[in-house]
Scaffold this active site. Structure first.
Site, PDB file in Angstrom:
ATOM      1  N   GLY A 123       0.580  -1.118   0.263  1.00 53.56           N
ATOM      2  CA  GLY A 123       0.014  -0.123  -0.525  1.00 53.56           C
ATOM      3  C   GLY A 123       1.038   1.166   0.105  1.00 53.56           C
ATOM      4  N   GLY A 283      19.207  -3.368  16.813  1.00 60.35           N
ATOM      5  CA  GLY A 283      17.721  -3.111  17.121  1.00 60.35           C
ATOM      6  C   GLY A 283      17.048  -2.826  16.029  1.00 60.35           C
ATOM      7  CG  HIS A 456       0.254 -23.581  48.406  1.00 61.00           C
ATOM      8  ND1 HIS A 456       1.712 -23.402  48.368  1.00 61.00           N
ATOM      9  CD2 HIS A 456      -0.212 -24.560  48.853  1.00 61.00           C
ATOM     10  CE1 HIS A 456       2.092 -24.610  48.798  1.00 61.00           C
ATOM     11  NE2 HIS A 456       1.198 -25.592  49.286  1.00 61.00           N
TER      12      HIS A 456
HETATM   13  P1  NAI Z   1      17.666  -4.318  21.337  1.00 59.88           P
HETATM   14  O1  NAI Z   1      16.917  -2.638  21.444  1.00 59.88           O
HETATM   15  O2  NAI Z   1      16.997  -5.240  21.900  1.00 59.88           O
HETATM   16  O3  NAI Z   1      18.974  -4.537  21.817  1.00 59.88           O
HETATM   17  C1  NAI Z   1      20.769  -4.089  20.510  1.00 59.88           C
HETATM   18  C2  NAI Z   1      21.474  -4.321  21.565  1.00 59.88           C
HETATM   19  O4  NAI Z   1      22.603  -4.116  20.619  1.00 59.88           O
HETATM   20  C3  NAI Z   1      21.806  -3.300  22.738  1.00 59.88           C
HETATM   21  O5  NAI Z   1      22.100  -3.312  23.474  1.00 59.88           O
HETATM   22  C4  NAI Z   1      22.829  -2.350  21.819  1.00 59.88           C
HETATM   23  O6  NAI Z   1      23.669  -1.987  23.138  1.00 59.88           O
HETATM   24  C5  NAI Z   1      23.272  -3.231  20.996  1.00 59.88           C
HETATM   25  N1  NAI Z   1      24.463  -2.049  20.056  1.00 59.88           N
HETATM   26  C6  NAI Z   1      23.837  -1.645  19.547  1.00 59.88           C
HETATM   27  N2  NAI Z   1      24.681  -1.354  18.140  1.00 59.88           N
HETATM   28  C7  NAI Z   1      25.584  -2.298  18.321  1.00 59.88           C
HETATM   29  C8  NAI Z   1      26.845  -2.612  17.958  1.00 59.88           C
HETATM   30  N3  NAI Z   1      27.242  -2.128  16.864  1.00 59.88           N
HETATM   31  N4  NAI Z   1      27.949  -3.034  18.277  1.00 59.88           N
HETATM   32  C9  NAI Z   1      27.734  -4.169  19.324  1.00 59.88           C
HETATM   33  N5  NAI Z   1      26.036  -3.683  20.020  1.00 59.88           N
HETATM   34  C10 NAI Z   1      25.300  -3.048  19.750  1.00 59.88           C
HETATM   35  O7  NAI Z   1      17.560  -4.186  19.934  1.00 59.88           O
HETATM   36  P2  NAI Z   1      17.019  -5.522  19.202  1.00 59.88           P
HETATM   37  O8  NAI Z   1      17.987  -7.240  20.060  1.00 59.88           O
HETATM   38  O9  NAI Z   1      17.608  -5.950  17.570  1.00 59.88           O
HETATM   39  O10 NAI Z   1      15.684  -6.410  18.768  1.00 59.88           O
HETATM   40  C11 NAI Z   1      14.892  -4.966  18.330  1.00 59.88           C
HETATM   41  C12 NAI Z   1      13.717  -4.832  18.631  1.00 59.88           C
HETATM   42  O11 NAI Z   1      12.649  -6.068  18.434  1.00 59.88           O
HETATM   43  C13 NAI Z   1      13.102  -4.532  20.003  1.00 59.88           C
HETATM   44  O12 NAI Z   1      12.858  -2.829  20.132  1.00 59.88           O
HETATM   45  C14 NAI Z   1      12.605  -5.242  21.009  1.00 59.88           C
HETATM   46  O13 NAI Z   1      11.312  -4.814  21.691  1.00 59.88           O
HETATM   47  C15 NAI Z   1      11.941  -6.042  19.837  1.00 59.88           C
HETATM   48  N6  NAI Z   1      11.823  -7.081  20.293  1.00 59.88           N
HETATM   49  C16 NAI Z   1      11.223  -7.719  20.970  1.00 59.88           C
HETATM   50  C17 NAI Z   1      10.682  -9.431  21.390  1.00 59.88           C
HETATM   51  C18 NAI Z   1      10.194  -9.550  22.716  1.00 59.88           C
HETATM   52  O14 NAI Z   1       9.582  -8.745  23.153  1.00 59.88           O
HETATM   53  N7  NAI Z   1       9.940 -10.529  23.560  1.00 59.88           N
HETATM   54  C19 NAI Z   1      11.863 -10.244  20.879  1.00 59.88           C
HETATM   55  C20 NAI Z   1      12.752  -9.777  19.952  1.00 59.88           C
HETATM   56  C21 NAI Z   1      12.919  -8.380  19.581  1.00 59.88           C
END
Ligand code: NAI
Length: 477
Positions: A123, A283, A456
């Site tokens: 879309g 991220g 419990h």
């Molecule tokens: P995230 O934001 O959770 O974690 C990214 C991590 O990568 C951070 O700790 C950051 O410091 C690190 N980082 C950034 N640049 C870097 C670099 N150049 N070298 C090394 N480390 C670096 O992002 P993620 O895990 O990719 O997840 C993305 C999104 O997906 C999140 O916003 C999350 O909310 C969502 N998600 C949620 C889940 C859940 O609710 N269970 C499961 C999977 C994803």
């Protein structure tokens, strides 16, 4: 071709979009939902990242790999002998695909049930006019739709490391990480966020040697420090190697020979890690690819997110945006809440999302879940608080389950006793957190939880005991 007229056109069929479409239809609007996701056979696969390459498939693989780990490491404790244990990765992936398809089909069924017209294709905005906005659909369906109101729910894409493209064979995003055809001997994860820890857990459990490289010096900086520390202890014990404070340099894709990752460790020393595959989980970025926002002057910010106010209104009248494509946490349930609230606002109702009570869950083992503020946030905000913790080690159900890692922690206002945050690391934290969300929605005090009868034996008794601990009167510890 005549335009098809709708009251509401939703662009994107992920949790934000499909839920918004269903709610709009329930409210009596003629509603269309446009989504381009295809399955392997080219058939519609609505549900977005969450259903296709996110929440749902990752939970399917987490379950399979946990079962395997239990059979290999924990069944013996129950007197169950297992010999010749093996895992068929192809079958594990096929099961995951079947779970995804059930969810895709479920959404198509819900569209029919609620009389939402579904259009399979991309879309994009064509133009705005007196009757509303023209949305061009290109794909399996080739149509032009007009919507008096438009809800954009186009989600997000994985963020790549600069100069390192995802080939989904060696350099994997969340997509490739969910369909590695055979267990890699060595696997590196860049980023120890939610995806890094969940995917790292899956592949470690089935036999990969996993190293997680994290740029920040603190582990899980957004999580309550005490909880993050407890989780880290458990991950170390499991053999998940986590290196903090690293700076990733060149990532060389060597084809059949795997990937070579150059990095500087926390001490400033140059290091190299040779692995079979790398998952980059640093991220995500908002997705407006092909949306053609310029055609109508829809405003984006410098990160590429659609600019919205706290009610999800964009700069254009009757154009709304929800979920990962706007500000706020990239969580499926946040997108859903926004989708419902927007449909209700279009109907003149008072849709409401409480951003202070959105729960977070990381589905590792132990699971990590929280709602509200962490202890470090309360300190930074200068709030006087009381803390109560209760370990699962002292919970009868956890002992019977054989899973006593972790604790529940309740933070309450020192004066009013209102609950300000609940943090859990341990078994079924993802389910236990709901009680805390309900309590905080009703602005409960820790005393309220402490006085509620909990079944419990159940893990939820740990929440009651943590609430009792706020007043230093645990009964079982
Ligand atoms: P995230 O934001 O959770 O974690 C990214 C991590 O990568 C951070 O700790 C950051 O410091 C690190 N980082 C950034 N640049 C870097 C670099 N150049 N070298 C090394 N480390 C670096 O992002 P993620 O895990 O990719 O997840 C993305 C999104 O997906 C999140 O916003 C999350 O909310 C969502 N998600 C949620 C889940 C859940 O609710 N269970 C499961 C999977 C994803």
């Amino acid at each position: 071709m005549a335009n098809k007229q709708f009251d509401v056109v939703v662009i994107g069929g992920g949790p934000g979009g499909y839920i918004a479409a269903i709610r709009a239809a329930q409210l009596g609007f003629s509603t269309a939902c446009v989504d381009e996701w295809k399955n392997k056979d080219g058939k519609p696969a609505p549900g977005g990242t969450c259903t296709n390459i996110g929440c749902i498939p990752s939970k399917a693989l987490l379950q399979s790999s946990e079962n395997y780990e239990h059979a290999g490491k924990h069944f013996a404790d129950h007197g169950i002998a297992v010999s010749g244990l093996s895992i068929d990765i192809e079958k594990m992936i096929a099961r995951k695909d079947a779970v995804v398809k059930q969810n895709n089909d479920g959404i198509l069924y819900l569209f029919k049930k609620n009389k939402v017209s579904f259009f399979h294709g991309r879309g994009s905005f064509a133009k705005g006019g007196a009757d509303g906005y023209e949305i061009k659909v290109s794909g399996t369906s080739e149509e032009t739709l007009t919507g008096k109101d438009v809800i954009v729910a186009t989600g997000s894409n994985p963020r790549a490391l600069p100069g390192v493209n995802f080939d989904e064979t060696n350099i994997l995003s969340n997509d490739g990480a969910l369909r590695i055809p055979a267990v890699p001997k060595k696997l590196a994860l860049i980023g120890s966020g939610v995806i890094g820890l969940e995917m790292g857990s899956v592949w470690r459990r089935v036999g990969a040697e996993v190293t997680v490289l994290e740029a920040l010096p603190t582990f899980l900086g957004a999580v309550d420090e005490q909880i993050a520390k407890e989780a880290r202890k458990a991950f170390d014990k499991q053999g998940l190697k986590i290196e903090l404070g690293v700076q990733v340099g060149e990532v060389k894709n060597r084809g059949d020979k795997g990937v070579s990752v150059a990095y500087t460790d926390a001490k400033g020393e140059a290091r190299k890690l040779d692995v079979d595959k790398v998952i980059v989980s640093i991220g995500r970025v908002p997705n407006t690819i092909g949306l053609n926002p310029e055609a109508v002057g829809l405003k984006l910010d410098e990160r590429g997110a659609i600019v919205v106010d706290d009610q999800c209104r964009t700069n254009l009248p009757n154009v709304w945006a929800v979920g990962d494509v706007v500000r706020g946490p990239m969580l499926a349930h946040k997108a859903e809440e926004e989708g419902v609230a927007v449909a209700e606002r279009i109907a003149g109702q008072h849709g409401h999302v409480n951003f202070n009570t959105i729960p977070w869950v990381i589905y590792t083992s132990p699971e990590i879940a929280w709602v509200g503020r962490t202890e470090q946030q309360l300190k930074a905000d200068g709030v006087a608080y009381k803390a109560g913790t209760f370990p699962f080690m002292a919970n009868g159900r956890a002992r019977a389950l054989g899973d006593t890692t972790g604790m529940v922690k309740v933070l309450a206002d020192a004066q009013t006793d209102e609950i300000l945050g609940v943090h859990i690391v341990g078994p079924m934290a993802s389910e236990l957190i709901s009680e805390a969300v309900v309590a905080m929605e009703f602005r409960a005090s820790s005393e309220d939880i402490a006085r509620i009868c909990h079944a419990h034996p159940s893990l939820s008794e740990a929440t009651k005991e943590a609430a009792l601990a706020v007043d230093k009167r645990t009964l079982n510890f």
